[in-house]
Design a protein around this motif. Sequence first.
Motif, PDB file in Angstrom:
ATOM      1  N   GLY A  90       0.896  -1.256   0.049  1.00 31.77           N
ATOM      2  CA  GLY A  90      -0.036  -0.013   0.172  1.00 31.77           C
ATOM      3  C   GLY A  90       0.962   1.479  -0.105  1.00 31.77           C
ATOM      4  N   LEU A  91       2.086   1.028  -0.053  1.00 34.70           N
ATOM      5  CA  LEU A  91       2.752   2.497  -0.190  1.00 34.70           C
ATOM      6  C   LEU A  91       3.007   2.875  -1.502  1.00 34.70           C
ATOM      7  N   ARG A  92       3.250   4.167  -1.741  1.00 30.35           N
ATOM      8  CA  ARG A  92       3.469   4.780  -2.978  1.00 30.35           C
ATOM      9  C   ARG A  92       4.667   5.393  -3.110  1.00 30.35           C
ATOM     10  N   LEU A  93       5.316   5.336  -4.230  1.00 30.56           N
ATOM     11  CA  LEU A  93       6.634   5.878  -4.916  1.00 30.56           C
ATOM     12  C   LEU A  93       6.692   7.192  -4.953  1.00 30.56           C
ATOM     13  N   VAL A  94       7.393   7.959  -4.261  1.00 31.98           N
ATOM     14  CA  VAL A  94       7.638   9.449  -4.304  1.00 31.98           C
ATOM     15  C   VAL A  94       8.833   9.577  -5.368  1.00 31.98           C
ATOM     16  N   ALA A  95       9.888   8.998  -4.923  1.00 32.32           N
ATOM     17  CA  ALA A  95      11.418   9.276  -5.820  1.00 32.32           C
ATOM     18  C   ALA A  95      12.038   7.830  -5.431  1.00 32.32           C
ATOM     19  N   ARG A  96      12.893   7.630  -6.482  1.00 32.22           N
ATOM     20  CA  ARG A  96      13.747   6.485  -6.594  1.00 32.22           C
ATOM     21  C   ARG A  96      15.313   7.160  -6.984  1.00 32.22           C
ATOM     22  N   ASN A  97      16.051   6.558  -6.067  1.00 25.00           N
ATOM     23  CA  ASN A  97      17.608   6.863  -6.348  1.00 25.00           C
ATOM     24  C   ASN A  97      17.821   8.493  -6.197  1.00 25.00           C
ATOM     25  N   TRP A  98      17.113   9.041  -5.260  1.00 25.10           N
ATOM     26  CA  TRP A  98      17.507  10.663  -5.284  1.00 25.10           C
ATOM     27  C   TRP A  98      18.871  10.895  -4.762  1.00 25.10           C
ATOM     28  N   HIS A  99      19.499  11.724  -5.283  1.00 22.50           N
ATOM     29  CA  HIS A  99      20.815  12.056  -4.967  1.00 22.50           C
ATOM     30  C   HIS A  99      21.097  13.549  -4.345  1.00 22.50           C
ATOM     31  N   CYS A 100      22.409  13.572  -3.516  1.00 19.61           N
ATOM     32  CA  CYS A 100      22.384  14.914  -2.948  1.00 19.61           C
ATOM     33  C   CYS A 100      24.063  14.553  -2.814  1.00 19.61           C
ATOM     34  N   HIS A 101      24.602  15.695  -2.459  1.00 20.57           N
ATOM     35  CA  HIS A 101      26.043  15.566  -1.928  1.00 20.57           C
ATOM     36  C   HIS A 101      26.504  14.652  -0.888  1.00 20.57           C
ATOM     37  N   TYR A 102      25.610  14.416  -0.008  1.00 18.03           N
ATOM     38  CA  TYR A 102      25.680  13.666   1.049  1.00 18.03           C
ATOM     39  C   TYR A 102      25.650  12.254   0.796  1.00 18.03           C
ATOM     40  N   GLY A 103      24.747  11.923  -0.116  1.00 19.76           N
ATOM     41  CA  GLY A 103      24.401  10.361  -0.439  1.00 19.76           C
ATOM     42  C   GLY A 103      23.232  10.462  -1.394  1.00 19.76           C
ATOM     43  N   GLU A 104      22.800   9.185  -1.344  1.00 22.61           N
ATOM     44  CA  GLU A 104      21.773   8.627  -2.319  1.00 22.61           C
ATOM     45  C   GLU A 104      20.496   8.061  -1.164  1.00 22.61           C
ATOM     46  N   LEU A 105      19.105   8.469  -1.568  1.00 24.00           N
ATOM     47  CA  LEU A 105      18.077   7.719  -1.054  1.00 24.00           C
ATOM     48  C   LEU A 105      17.725   6.544  -2.163  1.00 24.00           C
ATOM     49  N   ASP A 106      17.657   5.297  -1.704  1.00 22.76           N
ATOM     50  CA  ASP A 106      17.339   4.266  -2.599  1.00 22.76           C
ATOM     51  C   ASP A 106      15.790   4.275  -3.253  1.00 22.76           C
ATOM     52  N   LEU A 107      14.965   4.421  -2.196  1.00 27.26           N
ATOM     53  CA  LEU A 107      13.528   4.933  -2.247  1.00 27.26           C
ATOM     54  C   LEU A 107      12.990   5.745  -1.163  1.00 27.26           C
ATOM     55  N   GLY A 163      25.175   0.640   9.588  1.00 26.85           N
ATOM     56  CA  GLY A 163      25.596   0.987  11.007  1.00 26.85           C
ATOM     57  C   GLY A 163      25.315   2.554  11.398  1.00 26.85           C
ATOM     58  N   PRO A 164      25.834   3.017  12.420  1.00 30.45           N
ATOM     59  CA  PRO A 164      25.597   4.350  12.804  1.00 30.45           C
ATOM     60  C   PRO A 164      26.296   5.413  11.808  1.00 30.45           C
ATOM     61  N   ALA A 165      27.133   5.174  11.136  1.00 31.60           N
ATOM     62  CA  ALA A 165      27.737   5.987  10.080  1.00 31.60           C
ATOM     63  C   ALA A 165      26.747   6.112   9.088  1.00 31.60           C
ATOM     64  N   LYS A 166      26.318   4.912   8.531  1.00 29.29           N
ATOM     65  CA  LYS A 166      25.571   5.167   7.492  1.00 29.29           C
ATOM     66  C   LYS A 166      24.139   5.670   7.798  1.00 29.29           C
ATOM     67  N   GLN A 167      23.694   5.374   8.883  1.00 29.45           N
ATOM     68  CA  GLN A 167      22.361   5.844   9.406  1.00 29.45           C
ATOM     69  C   GLN A 167      22.423   7.576   9.480  1.00 29.45           C
ATOM     70  N   ARG A 168      23.771   8.196  10.059  1.00 30.98           N
ATOM     71  CA  ARG A 168      23.588   9.491   9.876  1.00 30.98           C
ATOM     72  C   ARG A 168      23.679   9.980   8.413  1.00 30.98           C
ATOM     73  N   LYS A 169      24.396   9.336   7.468  1.00 33.45           N
ATOM     74  CA  LYS A 169      24.349   9.746   6.194  1.00 33.45           C
ATOM     75  C   LYS A 169      23.147   9.748   5.546  1.00 33.45           C
ATOM     76  N   LEU A 170      22.255   8.665   5.944  1.00 32.61           N
ATOM     77  CA  LEU A 170      21.011   8.677   5.338  1.00 32.61           C
ATOM     78  C   LEU A 170      20.184   9.981   6.136  1.00 32.61           C
ATOM     79  N   VAL A 171      20.199  10.251   7.283  1.00 32.51           N
ATOM     80  CA  VAL A 171      19.343  11.128   7.850  1.00 32.51           C
ATOM     81  C   VAL A 171      19.728  12.391   7.281  1.00 32.51           C
ATOM     82  N   ARG A 172      21.045  12.924   6.931  1.00 33.98           N
ATOM     83  CA  ARG A 172      21.547  14.144   6.366  1.00 33.98           C
ATOM     84  C   ARG A 172      20.960  14.089   4.999  1.00 33.98           C
ATOM     85  N   THR A 173      21.063  12.939   4.333  1.00 34.66           N
ATOM     86  CA  THR A 173      20.323  12.941   2.680  1.00 34.66           C
ATOM     87  C   THR A 173      18.995  13.293   2.772  1.00 34.66           C
TER      88      THR A 173
END
Length: 118
Positions: free
Chosen positions: A20-37, A66-76
């Motif tokens: 039941g979820l709906r797609l908003v964006a896929r592979n969204w990039h910025c200088h911090y990293g990427e959001l898969d979905l 891990g914590p470093a990847k989590q921080r990167k995802l939060v910033r992204t």
Amino acid sequence: MRSVGAVWELAAQAELERAGLRLVARNWHCHYGELDLVMREGEVLVFVEVRYRDSAASADGTASIGPAKQRKLVRTADMFLAAHPDFANHTCRFDTVAFSGSGDNAVCTWQRAAFEAY
């Protein structure tokens, strides 16, 4: 390998859409990293990290976030929200979708609220 990742990201998207979820964006990039979905579940904006391990015997892909990847995802995610102010007031959460095994025998594990934004 990018093409392998794309296959599993599409599989994760299909699994989440079935739920039941709906797609908003896929592979969204910025200088911090990427959001898969980036998905929506009602009024909740869901940032999804997709992982794949070709062997069911290897550690769950979720364990590699891990914590470093989590921080990167939060910033992204913060950058995504800044770039898309229509979502600024939405509740947000971070999910993981991990696949282990190969081909049609791959096992999917969806972990809602896998970690909290710090």
